[in-house]
Scaffold this motif. Structure first.
Motif, PDB file in Angstrom:
ATOM      1  N   ALA A 148       0.831  -1.210   0.000  1.00  0.00           N
ATOM      2  CA  ALA A 148       0.000   0.000   0.000  1.00  0.00           C
ATOM      3  C   ALA A 148       0.861   1.254   0.000  1.00  0.00           C
ATOM      4  N   VAL A 149       1.942   1.219   0.808  1.00  0.00           N
ATOM      5  CA  VAL A 149       2.847   2.388   0.834  1.00  0.00           C
ATOM      6  C   VAL A 149       3.497   2.583  -0.535  1.00  0.00           C
ATOM      7  N   ARG A 150       3.877   1.504  -1.175  1.00  0.00           N
ATOM      8  CA  ARG A 150       4.535   1.612  -2.500  1.00  0.00           C
ATOM      9  C   ARG A 150       3.554   2.106  -3.552  1.00  0.00           C
ATOM     10  N   VAL A 151       2.287   1.672  -3.478  1.00  0.00           N
ATOM     11  CA  VAL A 151       1.279   2.192  -4.422  1.00  0.00           C
ATOM     12  C   VAL A 151       1.082   3.688  -4.204  1.00  0.00           C
ATOM     13  N   ALA A 152       1.035   4.117  -2.946  1.00  0.00           N
ATOM     14  CA  ALA A 152       0.900   5.554  -2.664  1.00  0.00           C
ATOM     15  C   ALA A 152       2.104   6.329  -3.191  1.00  0.00           C
ATOM     16  N   LEU A 153       3.277   5.729  -3.117  1.00  0.00           N
ATOM     17  CA  LEU A 153       4.484   6.371  -3.627  1.00  0.00           C
ATOM     18  C   LEU A 153       4.401   6.557  -5.146  1.00  0.00           C
ATOM     19  N   VAL A 154       3.917   5.509  -5.822  1.00  0.00           N
ATOM     20  CA  VAL A 154       3.773   5.615  -7.289  1.00  0.00           C
ATOM     21  C   VAL A 154       2.771   6.712  -7.640  1.00  0.00           C
ATOM     22  N   TRP A 155       1.665   6.763  -6.928  1.00  0.00           N
ATOM     23  CA  TRP A 155       0.653   7.801  -7.183  1.00  0.00           C
ATOM     24  C   TRP A 155       1.232   9.185  -6.948  1.00  0.00           C
ATOM     25  N   ALA A 156       1.996   9.337  -5.870  1.00  0.00           N
ATOM     26  CA  ALA A 156       2.604  10.642  -5.574  1.00  0.00           C
ATOM     27  C   ALA A 156       3.593  11.047  -6.665  1.00  0.00           C
ATOM     28  N   TYR A 157       4.340  10.065  -7.141  1.00  0.00           N
ATOM     29  CA  TYR A 157       5.306  10.362  -8.206  1.00  0.00           C
ATOM     30  C   TYR A 157       4.605  10.862  -9.459  1.00  0.00           C
ATOM     31  N   ARG A 158       3.543  10.171  -9.850  1.00  0.00           N
ATOM     32  CA  ARG A 158       2.845  10.566 -11.066  1.00  0.00           C
ATOM     33  C   ARG A 158       2.169  11.926 -10.928  1.00  0.00           C
ATOM     34  N   CYS A 159       1.756  12.269  -9.747  1.00  0.00           N
ATOM     35  CA  CYS A 159       1.129  13.581  -9.529  1.00  0.00           C
ATOM     36  C   CYS A 159       2.169  14.691  -9.435  1.00  0.00           C
ATOM     37  N   ALA A 160       3.372  14.344  -8.943  1.00  0.00           N
ATOM     38  CA  ALA A 160       4.384  15.376  -8.687  1.00  0.00           C
ATOM     39  C   ALA A 160       5.084  15.848  -9.956  1.00  0.00           C
ATOM     40  N   ARG A 161       5.147  15.024 -11.014  1.00  0.00           N
ATOM     41  CA  ARG A 161       5.901  15.356 -12.235  1.00  0.00           C
ATOM     42  C   ARG A 161       7.313  15.826 -11.867  1.00  0.00           C
ATOM     43  N   PRO A 162       8.151  14.950 -11.346  1.00  0.00           N
ATOM     44  CA  PRO A 162       9.469  15.356 -10.817  1.00  0.00           C
ATOM     45  C   PRO A 162      10.350  16.005 -11.877  1.00  0.00           C
ATOM     46  N   ASP A 163      11.173  16.924 -11.412  1.00  0.00           N
ATOM     47  CA  ASP A 163      12.160  17.556 -12.292  1.00  0.00           C
ATOM     48  C   ASP A 163      13.529  16.947 -11.990  1.00  0.00           C
ATOM     49  N   PRO A 164      14.558  17.276 -12.796  1.00  0.00           N
ATOM     50  CA  PRO A 164      15.882  16.658 -12.590  1.00  0.00           C
ATOM     51  C   PRO A 164      16.464  16.840 -11.201  1.00  0.00           C
ATOM     52  N   THR A 165      16.055  17.887 -10.476  1.00  0.00           N
ATOM     53  CA  THR A 165      16.631  18.130  -9.149  1.00  0.00           C
ATOM     54  C   THR A 165      16.090  17.159  -8.095  1.00  0.00           C
ATOM     55  N   THR A 166      14.949  16.528  -8.367  1.00  0.00           N
ATOM     56  CA  THR A 166      14.345  15.626  -7.368  1.00  0.00           C
ATOM     57  C   THR A 166      14.415  14.164  -7.778  1.00  0.00           C
ATOM     58  N   VAL A 167      15.078  13.860  -8.879  1.00  0.00           N
ATOM     59  CA  VAL A 167      15.148  12.479  -9.364  1.00  0.00           C
ATOM     60  C   VAL A 167      15.792  11.557  -8.343  1.00  0.00           C
ATOM     61  N   ALA A 168      16.894  11.979  -7.736  1.00  0.00           N
ATOM     62  CA  ALA A 168      17.605  11.130  -6.769  1.00  0.00           C
ATOM     63  C   ALA A 168      16.715  10.794  -5.581  1.00  0.00           C
ATOM     64  N   ARG A 169      15.917  11.758  -5.140  1.00  0.00           N
ATOM     65  CA  ARG A 169      15.040  11.528  -3.991  1.00  0.00           C
ATOM     66  C   ARG A 169      13.994  10.460  -4.318  1.00  0.00           C
ATOM     67  N   TRP A 170      13.365  10.571  -5.491  1.00  0.00           N
ATOM     68  CA  TRP A 170      12.357   9.580  -5.883  1.00  0.00           C
ATOM     69  C   TRP A 170      12.988   8.214  -6.105  1.00  0.00           C
ATOM     70  N   ARG A 171      14.218   8.170  -6.581  1.00  0.00           N
ATOM     71  CA  ARG A 171      14.898   6.898  -6.775  1.00  0.00           C
ATOM     72  C   ARG A 171      15.159   6.223  -5.424  1.00  0.00           C
TER      73      ARG A 171
END
Length: 594
Positions: A76-99
């Motif tokens: 459930a936590v991992r699904v929420a993480l995927v949803w947050a990622y898709r909503c956030a539209r990360p930029d190059p400065t936050t790629v390492a954090r999402w990884r």
């Protein structure tokens, strides 16, 4: 090409430290694209299957329920993480954090499955261990595709998942369990090997993609720079050509006037030499003008039926003296064939081909003849010149390309004749063919559609064609902002018996034309006038005073394609400076007749 493109070395594609920000971003996007299916399989579907079917009666139920709750909660936590990622539209400065977040989720999920390899071990029941091994092996295999884009994530998930199972199987010291452990370990090593290769392939494909994008961007920039340079060059050449054509036009008219007044033989000889130089200079300008007109798209084909023999006779007369002066034999073989094309443009093609053949042939001769080819006629120009090497047989149709003229001798032309031939042939959709043998000569050929009809002769009019009669007393308005051109036009028009009205603007012309008098017979206007006015506007203004369409023509020194198209679109006859006096006189006679 540099060894390192987009920040990644070809020989070190798997080392995350050497990856470019673009490829790191692609890795994270690939992880999150596959995340939902991976999470739903490893954290929901398979735990339910194992808990409810395989181990429900084999292991402690509190331990099984606790494991099931933890692994589903992690999912459930991992699904929420995927949803947050898709909503956030990360930029190059936050790629390492999402990884890092994704990798931690994979570690938690892999560790829980590793715990299953110990918690669900049932001594004496190797079938349970085999089933669990198959499930873990399947998860490891699917992880290659879902997490192989980033090797640390794959290792973080697969190693904690498989190694506890292998160790626990070894600890039984039983032949069956030992075999299971060995097979599981070999399988894990194989999956690590496949994941590494998969990772290399992905990174290489991304690297090539970014390299191609960079190359396309670089080529686009270079193309834009080349186009800007070409536009600047065209503007410069157009401006320079315009400024050079104005005095050349005036000089041509003044020399023509001087020719009629020169009586002394030495003076006549000097005038004749000036005329020859003017003709050579005009031929060079006209070649450049032909290229400009063809590139501007203002040359249109007017196809009709015509006899090729008519062109042969004309070209024979035109080039006979030139060929004889070089000691060459010029022969245009008689033909009764009727062609269907634009006779004017075909004449220009043949004129350029014959001129080139004579210019580059030092001994022997030039032969022009026709051959039937199906529904077409192949017009061939043979010469006994030096021939053209195969590597240069396409280049000679490019502008300014010449063979054997490194000193740029103007007597050998500018290298525009064949470029004009190529453009005219493409305009007419006629095939141009070249066969050449070095040391023996060349054959240029153009294939033209054949017609079986007899061309209609032009009607004969009963009007006088004597220029002195037609032009006597004719009122000719000349609007040109070049004083030298006005003076030269005035001198030659007066010599022809005309009454010239010379003006540098339409206002100055109207000041000399009382509305009570009859309208002028002809208007000649330069296209580009002062104060952003054009010759078309000047003609319309003068015509509006008498409310009648006065015969008119545009005489321009412009060679810029845009201006040529504008002048052509006006519908008036268009002459290009410098204009030979004979052509100008013929134009005036034709306009007055109309």
């Amino acid at each position: 090409m540099q060894q390192r493109v987009s920040g990644i070395a070809r020989d070190d594609v798997s080392d995350f430290r050497h990856l470019s920000p673009e490829i790191r971003g692609e890795q994270v996007r690939a992880l999150y694209r596959q995340a939902l299916s991976a999470v739903l399989g490893s954290n929901v579907a398979l735990p339910i299957l194992l808990s409810a079917v395989v181990f429900w009666n084999s292991v402690s139920k509190p331990e099984l329920l606790a494991w099931f709750t933890l692994i589903c909660g992690t999912g459930a936590v991992r699904v929420a993480l995927v949803w947050a990622y898709r909503c956030a539209r990360p930029d190059p400065t936050t790629v390492a954090r999402w990884r890092r977040r994704y990798t931690l989720g994979a570690l938690a999920s892999g560790s829980l499955w590793g715990a299953a390899g110990i918690l669900f071990f049932v001594p004496g029941a190797p079938e349970n261990q085999i089933i669990l091994g198959l499930v873990l092996g399947g998860l490891c295999t699917s992880s290659v595709a879902s997490q192989g884009a980033h090797l640390p994530t794959f290792y973080t998930f697969s190693l904690p998942m498989m190694l506890p199972y292998v160790v626990r199987s070894f600890m039984e010291f039983d032949r069956i369990y030992f075999t299971i452990a060995v097979l599981a370990l070999v399988y894990l090593i194989a999956m690590c090997f496949f994941a590494r290769n998969f990772n290399r392939t992905l990174i290489e494909s991304w690297r090539l993609r970014f390299e191609n994008v960079a190359l396309v961007a670089e080529l686009t920039v270079k193309k834009e720079e080349a186009e800007r340079a070409n536009v600047a060059k065209s503007r410069f050449l157009a401006a320079a050509s315009h400024d050079l054509r104005q005095p050349l036009h005036a000089l041509s008219l003044l020399v023509s006037t001087l020719t009629g007044k020169a009586q002394h033989p030495e003076t006549r000889q000097v005038v004749d030499e000036i005329n020859l130089s003017l003709e050579a200079l005009e031929s060079l300008f006209n070649a450049l003008l032909d290229i400009s007109k063809l590139d501007a798209g203002i040359v249109t084909a007017e196809r009709t039926d015509f006899a090729i023999q008519t062109l042969h006779k004309k070209l024979q007369r035109e080039f006979a003296l030139e060929a004889r002066a070089k000691g060459l034999r010029l022969r245009l073989v008689a033909s009764g064939m009727i062609l269907y094309s634009d006779p004017t443009l075909i004449e220009r093609i043949l004129r350029n081909l014959i001129s080139n053949a004579i210019r580059y042939t030092d001994a022997g001769g030039v032969v022009v003849g026709c051959r039937r080819r199906g529904e077409g006629v192949r017009i061939e120009v043979w010469d006994s010149g030096p021939g053209i090497p195969p590597p240069q047989q396409r280049e000679i149709f490019q502008e300014f390309y010449q063979i054997g003229n490194p000193e740029r001798d103007r007597r050998k032309g500018l290298g525009l004749g064949l470029a004009i031939v190529d453009r005219l042939a493409r305009l007419l959709d006629h095939a141009i063919d070249l066969r050449s043998v070095v040391g023996r000569g060349s054959v240029f050929a153009v294939t033209v559609p054949r017609s079986r009809r007899t061309p209609v002769a032009p009607p004969v009019t009963g009007r006088s064609t004597d220029a002195s009669v037609v032009l006597a007393g004719a009122c000719v308005v000349v609007v040109d902002d070049e004083a030298a051109v006005l003076n030269a036009m005035g001198a030659i028009l007066r010599d022809w018996g005309c009454r010239p009205i010379l003006a540098d603007s339409v206002e100055a012309a109207l000041a000399q034309l009382p509305p009570a008098e009859p309208p002028p017979d002809v208007i000649l206007a330069d296209y580009r006038l002062r104060a952003e006015q054009t010759g078309v506007q000047a003609i319309a203004r003068i015509q509006s005073v008498w409310n009648t369409r006065i015969p008119a023509a545009i005489v321009t020194a412009d060679t810029a394609p845009d201006r040529l198209r504008e002048a052509q679109a006006s519908g008036y006859r268009l002459l290009h400076k410098p204009v030979r006096p004979a052509i100008l006189r013929a134009l005036l006679c034709d306009l007055i007749h109309k």
